[in-house]
Design a protein around this motif. Structure first.
Motif, PDB file in Angstrom:
ATOM      1  N   MET A  25       0.828  -1.204   0.000  1.00  0.00           N
ATOM      2  CA  MET A  25       0.000   0.000   0.000  1.00  0.00           C
ATOM      3  C   MET A  25       0.863   1.256   0.000  1.00  0.00           C
ATOM      4  N   VAL A  26       1.876   1.295   0.856  1.00  0.00           N
ATOM      5  CA  VAL A  26       2.751   2.469   0.929  1.00  0.00           C
ATOM      6  C   VAL A  26       3.471   2.679  -0.397  1.00  0.00           C
ATOM      7  N   LEU A  27       3.962   1.590  -0.982  1.00  0.00           N
ATOM      8  CA  LEU A  27       4.703   1.695  -2.245  1.00  0.00           C
ATOM      9  C   LEU A  27       3.826   2.256  -3.358  1.00  0.00           C
ATOM     10  N   THR A  28       2.611   1.735  -3.492  1.00  0.00           N
ATOM     11  CA  THR A  28       1.739   2.183  -4.586  1.00  0.00           C
ATOM     12  C   THR A  28       1.083   3.527  -4.269  1.00  0.00           C
ATOM     13  N   TRP A  29       0.736   3.766  -3.005  1.00  0.00           N
ATOM     14  CA  TRP A  29       0.167   5.057  -2.615  1.00  0.00           C
ATOM     15  C   TRP A  29       1.147   6.183  -2.933  1.00  0.00           C
ATOM     16  N   SER A  30       2.427   5.963  -2.636  1.00  0.00           N
ATOM     17  CA  SER A  30       3.444   6.987  -2.882  1.00  0.00           C
ATOM     18  C   SER A  30       3.624   7.270  -4.360  1.00  0.00           C
ATOM     19  N   SER A  31       3.333   6.289  -5.196  1.00  0.00           N
ATOM     20  CA  SER A  31       3.491   6.481  -6.634  1.00  0.00           C
ATOM     21  C   SER A  31       2.533   7.533  -7.182  1.00  0.00           C
ATOM     22  N   PHE A  33       1.806  10.618  -6.129  1.00  0.00           N
ATOM     23  CA  PHE A  33       2.362  11.964  -6.204  1.00  0.00           C
ATOM     24  C   PHE A  33       3.376  12.074  -7.334  1.00  0.00           C
ATOM     25  N   VAL A  34       4.167  11.014  -7.516  1.00  0.00           N
ATOM     26  CA  VAL A  34       5.125  11.005  -8.625  1.00  0.00           C
ATOM     27  C   VAL A  34       4.385  10.958  -9.955  1.00  0.00           C
ATOM     28  N   GLY A  35       3.306  10.159 -10.014  1.00  0.00           N
ATOM     29  CA  GLY A  35       2.512  10.101 -11.238  1.00  0.00           C
ATOM     30  C   GLY A  35       1.866  11.425 -11.569  1.00  0.00           C
ATOM     31  N   MET A  36       1.460  12.174 -10.528  1.00  0.00           N
ATOM     32  CA  MET A  36       0.861  13.481 -10.760  1.00  0.00           C
ATOM     33  C   MET A  36       1.884  14.443 -11.360  1.00  0.00           C
ATOM     34  N   ARG A  37       3.116  14.358 -10.839  1.00  0.00           N
ATOM     35  CA  ARG A  37       4.176  15.213 -11.383  1.00  0.00           C
ATOM     36  C   ARG A  37       4.490  14.815 -12.819  1.00  0.00           C
ATOM     37  N   GLY A 223       2.396  10.170 -23.971  1.00  0.00           N
ATOM     38  CA  GLY A 223       2.569  10.696 -22.617  1.00  0.00           C
ATOM     39  C   GLY A 223       1.269  10.723 -21.843  1.00  0.00           C
ATOM     40  N   PHE A 224       0.177  11.129 -22.506  1.00  0.00           N
ATOM     41  CA  PHE A 224      -1.123  11.171 -21.836  1.00  0.00           C
ATOM     42  C   PHE A 224      -1.579   9.752 -21.491  1.00  0.00           C
ATOM     43  N   ALA A 225      -1.421   8.819 -22.418  1.00  0.00           N
ATOM     44  CA  ALA A 225      -1.822   7.438 -22.162  1.00  0.00           C
ATOM     45  C   ALA A 225      -1.023   6.838 -21.012  1.00  0.00           C
ATOM     46  N   ALA A 226       0.290   7.125 -20.988  1.00  0.00           N
ATOM     47  CA  ALA A 226       1.127   6.605 -19.901  1.00  0.00           C
ATOM     48  C   ALA A 226       0.722   7.222 -18.564  1.00  0.00           C
ATOM     49  N   SER A 227       0.354   8.498 -18.565  1.00  0.00           N
ATOM     50  CA  SER A 227      -0.065   9.165 -17.331  1.00  0.00           C
ATOM     51  C   SER A 227      -1.340   8.540 -16.781  1.00  0.00           C
ATOM     52  N   VAL A 228      -2.309   8.302 -17.663  1.00  0.00           N
ATOM     53  CA  VAL A 228      -3.566   7.693 -17.230  1.00  0.00           C
ATOM     54  C   VAL A 228      -3.315   6.280 -16.710  1.00  0.00           C
ATOM     55  N   ALA A 229      -2.494   5.515 -17.433  1.00  0.00           N
ATOM     56  CA  ALA A 229      -2.219   4.138 -17.021  1.00  0.00           C
ATOM     57  C   ALA A 229      -1.496   4.097 -15.678  1.00  0.00           C
ATOM     58  N   TRP A 230      -0.492   4.959 -15.506  1.00  0.00           N
ATOM     59  CA  TRP A 230       0.275   5.002 -14.250  1.00  0.00           C
ATOM     60  C   TRP A 230      -0.640   5.306 -13.061  1.00  0.00           C
ATOM     61  N   THR A 231      -1.409   6.376 -13.180  1.00  0.00           N
ATOM     62  CA  THR A 231      -2.229   6.787 -12.046  1.00  0.00           C
ATOM     63  C   THR A 231      -3.410   5.852 -11.804  1.00  0.00           C
ATOM     64  N   VAL A 265       9.155   7.233   0.900  1.00  0.00           N
ATOM     65  CA  VAL A 265       9.050   6.349  -0.264  1.00  0.00           C
ATOM     66  C   VAL A 265       8.821   7.176  -1.526  1.00  0.00           C
ATOM     67  N   THR A 266       8.064   8.275  -1.397  1.00  0.00           N
ATOM     68  CA  THR A 266       7.874   9.180  -2.541  1.00  0.00           C
ATOM     69  C   THR A 266       9.207   9.756  -2.992  1.00  0.00           C
ATOM     70  N   LEU A 267      10.081  10.086  -2.034  1.00  0.00           N
ATOM     71  CA  LEU A 267      11.402  10.618  -2.373  1.00  0.00           C
ATOM     72  C   LEU A 267      12.228   9.572  -3.135  1.00  0.00           C
ATOM     73  N   VAL A 268      12.108   8.318  -2.735  1.00  0.00           N
ATOM     74  CA  VAL A 268      12.835   7.264  -3.443  1.00  0.00           C
ATOM     75  C   VAL A 268      12.294   7.112  -4.866  1.00  0.00           C
ATOM     76  N   TRP A 269      10.958   7.167  -5.018  1.00  0.00           N
ATOM     77  CA  TRP A 269      10.351   7.166  -6.355  1.00  0.00           C
ATOM     78  C   TRP A 269      10.925   8.314  -7.196  1.00  0.00           C
ATOM     79  N   ALA A 270      10.954   9.527  -6.602  1.00  0.00           N
ATOM     80  CA  ALA A 270      11.437  10.703  -7.329  1.00  0.00           C
ATOM     81  C   ALA A 270      12.913  10.572  -7.683  1.00  0.00           C
TER      82      ALA A 270
END
Length: 305
Positions: A25-31, A33-37, A223-231, A265-270
């Motif tokens: 949960m922590v790993l995917t939840w943190s993703s 904010f990175v996906g939003m960026r 890029g848009f498709a990847a953004s939608v898929a990621w989030t 964990v968000t910092l590690v993603w970034a």
């Protein structure tokens, strides 16, 4: 009484240790904010959010259609209201603040104060007492979060009122979380059906929000498709889905307390995706947050036992 077919997934889920689910949960939840960026480089934040909700509403329906048809009308109404708070309210607040110029790091920092919001609402509004160890753990978690996110505490160029949007989003999710915990297990949907219904009721809200700013048609680009898929897959299906699953097996204080580990964990993603630097001060913040999480989780585990 023989187990029904719908009981089997729940039985399999209970075989997975709760700490394993919480770590995922922590790993995917943190993703999220990175996906939003990541998605901000390709499309307006509300547009990406709208189409991630549409994708989930369409993609998950075949898997939950039977359960939704059999669910009581009261259950569907309750979950629709919770979804408007926990998904639409939360995403609109955090994403809206970022879109208006609130630094993404600061918006994420505010959103990660969710454990405090949950405990405050359950204590003040519902008069649920909390032991001193939980308050101490929350204080440590907040301190560690502030240490980790110290560089994010710049005010940016957004209008003053915009800084209230992430706060409102966090409190909206906290309210939905407490409401969900008070629902009888007999009136609860499975995590997957919950996620589908929350996405369905949230999508029209983002149609209105995005239509106010511009068109709602998807952008034809990789890029848009990847953004939608990621989030959609990582942040919503993974992060939000595991959030509701963990809430079915534990208390809101424990589950949200674990999310104190989201900022590091968000910092590690970034760092992995954007090569943003890490520092020893961030490591100190991680240790302090971890100590706070341990106090909250340990106390809640003792009470459950």
């Amino acid at each position: 009484m023989a187990k029904t077919h719908s009981d089997m997934p729940a039985q399999r889920q209970k075989r997975i240790p709760l700490p394993v689910l919480e770590a995922a949960m922590v790993l995917t939840w943190s993703s999220g904010f990175v996906g939003m960026r990541f998605s901000a480089d390709y499309a307006p934040v509300y547009l990406v959010t709208l189409w991630r909700l549409i994708a989930l509403s369409v993609g998950l329906f075949p898997f939950v259609a039977k359960e939704i048809r059999q669910a009581a009308r009261l259950v569907l109404m309750q979950q629709s209201c919770i979804g408007a708070l926990a998904m639409a309210g939360y995403l609109a607040g955090v994403a809206g603040g970022i879109q208006l110029g609130v630094p993404a790091g600061l918006a994420a920092l505010i959103a990660d104060l969710l454990p405090v919001g949950v405990v405050l609402i359950s204590t003040c509004a519902l008069h649920q007492p909390r032991p001193a160890s939980v308050w101490g753990g929350l204080a440590l978690g907040v301190a560690g979060t502030l240490i980790v996110g110290h560089a994010a505490l710049s005010l940016g160029s957004a209008p003053a009122w915009a800084y209230g949007l992430p706060v409102a989003g966090m409190l909206s999710l906290a309210t939905g979380t407490v409401w969900q915990q008070r629902i009888s297990s007999r009136n609860a949907l499975s995590p997957l059906a919950t996620l589908w219904l929350h996405s369905l009721v949230s999508a029209p809200i983002f149609v209105l929000l995005q239509a106010y700013q511009g068109g709602i048609a998807p952008i034809v680009s990789a890029g848009f498709a990847a953004s939608v898929a990621w989030t959609a897959v990582l942040a919503t299906l993974g992060g939000c889905g595991l959030y509701w699953l963990c809430l079915q097996r534990s208390s809101s204080a424990r589950v949200t307390g674990v999310l104190f580990l989201s900022p590091p964990v968000t910092l590690v993603w970034a760092w992995a995706m954007f090569r943003e630097p890490l520092s020893w001060l961030m490591g100190l913040g991680i240790a302090v947050s971890g100590a706070g999480m341990f106090l909250v989780v340990n106390r809640e585990s003792d009470q459950a036992g």
